[in-house]
Design a protein around this motif. Structure first.
Motif, short mmCIF file in Angstrom:
data_model
loop_
_atom_site.label_atom_id
_atom_site.label_comp_id
_atom_site.label_asym_id
_atom_site.label_seq_id
_atom_site.Cartn_x
_atom_site.Cartn_y
_atom_site.Cartn_z
N SER A 110 -3.54 6.02 11.17
CA SER A 110 -2.66 7.12 11.33
C SER A 110 -3.32 8.34 10.53
O SER A 110 -3.70 8.20 9.29
N ILE A 121 0.87 4.21 -2.81
CA ILE A 121 0.57 5.65 -2.58
C ILE A 121 1.75 6.32 -3.18
O ILE A 121 1.38 7.37 -3.77
N LYS A 122 3.06 6.24 -2.81
CA LYS A 122 4.09 6.81 -3.52
C LYS A 122 4.08 6.85 -4.79
O LYS A 122 4.25 7.94 -5.40
N TYR A 170 0.82 -1.12 -0.05
CA TYR A 170 0.09 0.24 0.03
C TYR A 170 0.88 1.38 -0.11
O TYR A 170 0.56 2.40 -0.99
N ARG A 171 1.91 1.23 0.81
CA ARG A 171 2.69 2.57 1.16
C ARG A 171 3.51 2.91 -0.27
O ARG A 171 3.62 4.04 -0.80
N THR A 172 3.92 1.74 -1.10
CA THR A 172 4.50 1.94 -2.29
C THR A 172 3.65 2.25 -3.30
O THR A 172 3.89 3.38 -4.11
N ALA A 203 -4.56 4.81 0.36
CA ALA A 203 -4.42 5.50 1.78
C ALA A 203 -5.41 5.16 2.70
O ALA A 203 -5.53 5.05 3.99
N GLU A 229 -3.65 12.03 1.67
CA GLU A 229 -3.92 11.59 0.42
C GLU A 229 -5.39 11.24 0.09
O GLU A 229 -5.71 11.35 -0.93
N THR A 252 -2.01 10.66 9.08
CA THR A 252 -1.09 11.01 8.00
C THR A 252 -1.80 10.78 6.82
O THR A 252 -1.66 11.57 5.74
N TYR A 253 -2.43 9.77 6.94
CA TYR A 253 -3.11 9.18 5.14
C TYR A 253 -4.20 9.90 4.71
O TYR A 253 -4.83 9.71 4.09
N VAL A 267 -4.45 1.88 4.36
CA VAL A 267 -3.57 2.01 5.35
C VAL A 267 -3.87 2.61 6.58
O VAL A 267 -3.53 2.46 7.69
N TYR A 268 -4.79 3.80 6.29
CA TYR A 268 -5.51 4.39 7.48
C TYR A 268 -6.09 3.23 8.33
O TYR A 268 -6.08 3.37 9.59
#
Length: 194
Positions: free
Chosen positions: A82, A18-19, A14-16, A73, A88, A84-85, A76-77
């Motif tokens: 977090s 998002i990036k 997921y994080r990749t 995001a 996004e 933070t997401y 991941v949330y």
């Protein structure tokens, strides 16, 4: 749910994701800004009675990247809780609104997650209603996601029987999805022992 559950899921990175989606979106924004600047310069040279060329549009792959960024995001949330997401998710919905993108299950799930993250559970469930309606023609991944996020809303409201119903619908579409399985079994556990 523990982060280890992500490993066997359909979206292990997921994080990749998002990036990478943000990078595609950034390039799309640059392209659009340049095209719009050129368009405005050309239009400024035209007389009032001259036909204007069609305005440039945000590239479709950039809009699709925004949707995926928001979707990743959201997941991941859910896992990390977090804030933070949320950025996004907000950025993705901003693209939808700014470029007048049509409604679809992916935008509805992002909207629902954002409502959930702000404690507006009813609004989140409502944003998914048309996608989980039995009369809806939604299939596959979209049906799974819409039902999962609706179930998650009911889970947040501690309406466990309704949550299980929607998690079950999500699993009927894609039986091997980890997150619907996890939440379905955790709800069954709560119903059995409490």
């Amino acid at each position: 749910p523990p982060l280890e559950l992500l490993k066997p899921d359909s979206y292990p990175l997921y994080r990749t994701g998002i990036k990478e989606a943000r990078a595609i979106l950034k390039e799309g924004k640059k392209y659009y800004a340049k095209a719009k600047k050129n368009y405005d310069a050309k239009v400024a040279l035209l007389d009032e009675d001259q036909v204007r060329p069609p305005e440039p549009k945000m590239p479709k792959d950039a809009i699709a990247a925004a949707a995926q960024m928001g979707r990743f995001a959201s997941h991941v949330y859910l896992i990390a809780r977090s804030q933070t997401y949320k950025k996004e998710m907000l950025d993705a919905l901003d693209i939808k609104q700014k470029y007048k993108v049509g409604a679809s299950w992916i935008w509805a799930t992002i909207t629902a997650t954002l409502h959930y993250s702000n404690g507006k559970i009813e609004q989140g469930i409502e944003s998914l209603k048309s996608h989980v309606d039995p009369q809806s023609k939604l299939k596959g991944e979209g049906l799974t996601e819409a039902n999962f996020w609706t179930g998650f809303g009911y889970y947040q409201k501690q309406k466990y029987e309704k949550a299980i119903l929607f998690f079950d619908r999500a699993l009927q579409s894609e039986p091997l999805r980890i997150l619907p399985n996890y939440f379905q079994y955790s709800q069954m556990f709560l119903l059995c022992f409490y």
